[in-house]
Design a protein around this motif. Structure first.
Motif, short mmCIF file in Angstrom:
data_model
loop_
_atom_site.label_atom_id
_atom_site.label_comp_id
_atom_site.label_asym_id
_atom_site.label_seq_id
_atom_site.Cartn_x
_atom_site.Cartn_y
_atom_site.Cartn_z
N ARG A 17 0.82 -1.20 0.00
CA ARG A 17 0.00 0.00 0.00
C ARG A 17 0.87 1.27 0.00
O ARG A 17 1.71 1.43 0.90
CB ARG A 17 -0.83 -0.04 1.28
N ASN A 72 -2.29 1.19 16.22
CA ASN A 72 -2.41 2.02 15.01
C ASN A 72 -3.82 1.76 14.49
O ASN A 72 -4.08 0.74 13.85
CB ASN A 72 -1.36 1.64 13.97
N GLY A 74 -5.34 3.22 12.22
CA GLY A 74 -5.52 3.61 10.81
C GLY A 74 -6.51 4.76 10.73
O GLY A 74 -6.52 5.65 11.58
N ALA A 75 -7.37 4.73 9.73
CA ALA A 75 -8.31 5.84 9.51
C ALA A 75 -9.36 5.94 10.63
O ALA A 75 -9.93 7.02 10.83
CB ALA A 75 -8.99 5.68 8.16
N HIS A 78 -9.29 8.85 13.14
CA HIS A 78 -9.87 10.16 12.89
C HIS A 78 -11.39 10.20 13.03
O HIS A 78 -11.99 11.26 12.95
CB HIS A 78 -9.48 10.62 11.47
N HIS A 98 1.36 6.08 14.58
CA HIS A 98 1.17 6.23 13.13
C HIS A 98 2.52 6.10 12.45
O HIS A 98 3.53 6.63 12.95
CB HIS A 98 0.55 7.59 12.80
N ILE A 99 2.50 5.42 11.34
CA ILE A 99 3.72 5.24 10.56
C ILE A 99 4.12 6.57 9.91
O ILE A 99 5.28 6.97 9.95
CB ILE A 99 3.47 4.15 9.48
N SER A 100 3.14 7.23 9.33
CA SER A 100 3.41 8.51 8.68
C SER A 100 3.24 9.65 9.69
O SER A 100 2.60 9.48 10.74
CB SER A 100 2.43 8.70 7.51
N ARG A 109 -6.49 14.28 8.62
CA ARG A 109 -5.66 13.37 9.43
C ARG A 109 -5.07 14.06 10.66
O ARG A 109 -4.39 13.45 11.46
CB ARG A 109 -4.52 12.79 8.59
#
Ligand code: DQA
Length: 140
Positions: A17, A72, A74-75, A78, A98-100, A109
């Motif tokens: 991804r 984590n 993910g989405a 949020h 979070h990775i990013s 985000r």
């Protein structure tokens, strides 16, 4: 010490991804590396689901027994009041990961529904964010 890593939606596709954002390494491979690093000192278990309710069930299942949870979401980070409520309901401390660096990315985000009920937040260090979260729980 028992620490669980919980990954939310789309994180089963790590390595495939959007590699420019999330890197080229699959999570299973990374997991083996950190499990080997901590050896007998910390037992690290792993759970991933694309389903909000399944993540909540897992938080309930381990959240009164484990020493720490690295999450984590993910989405769902949020959007999910339900995951935030699950974190409030359990006694095990949760570190949001979070990775990013979500703050460098789209506006939607920048807000997390779960930060206020987590011990702390680590974002932006690639997969190393998970190790940093484990270190934080270990030194707590
Ligand atoms: C993420 C950031 C989220 O905004 C996104 O929805 C993810 C991954 C991260 O690890 O950087 O799925 O949590």
């Amino acid at each position: 010490m028992k620490i669980a890593i919980i990954n939310g939606p789309n994180l089963n596709l790590l390595g495939v991804r959007e590699p420019s954002i999330y890197g080229n390494e699959g999570f299973e491979n990374y997991l083996k590396t950190i499990q080997a690093k901590y050896g007998d000192e910390i037992e690290i278990s792993y759970f991933q689901s694309n389903h909000e309710g399944a993540i909540i069930d897992e938080l309930h299942r381990i959240g009164f027994e484990y020493d720490g949870i690295v999450l984590n979401a993910g989405a769902y980070t949020h959007t999910s009041i339900a995951i935030a409520d699950a974190i409030s309901a359990i006694t095990t401390p949760v570190v949001e990961v979070h990775i990013s660096n979500v703050h460098k990315r789209e506006e939607f985000r920048h807000h997390s529904m779960i930060s206020r009920v987590c011990l702390g937040v680590i974002a932006g260090f690639g997969l190393d964010s998970y190790r940093l979260a484990i270190e934080a729980l270990k030194n707590k």
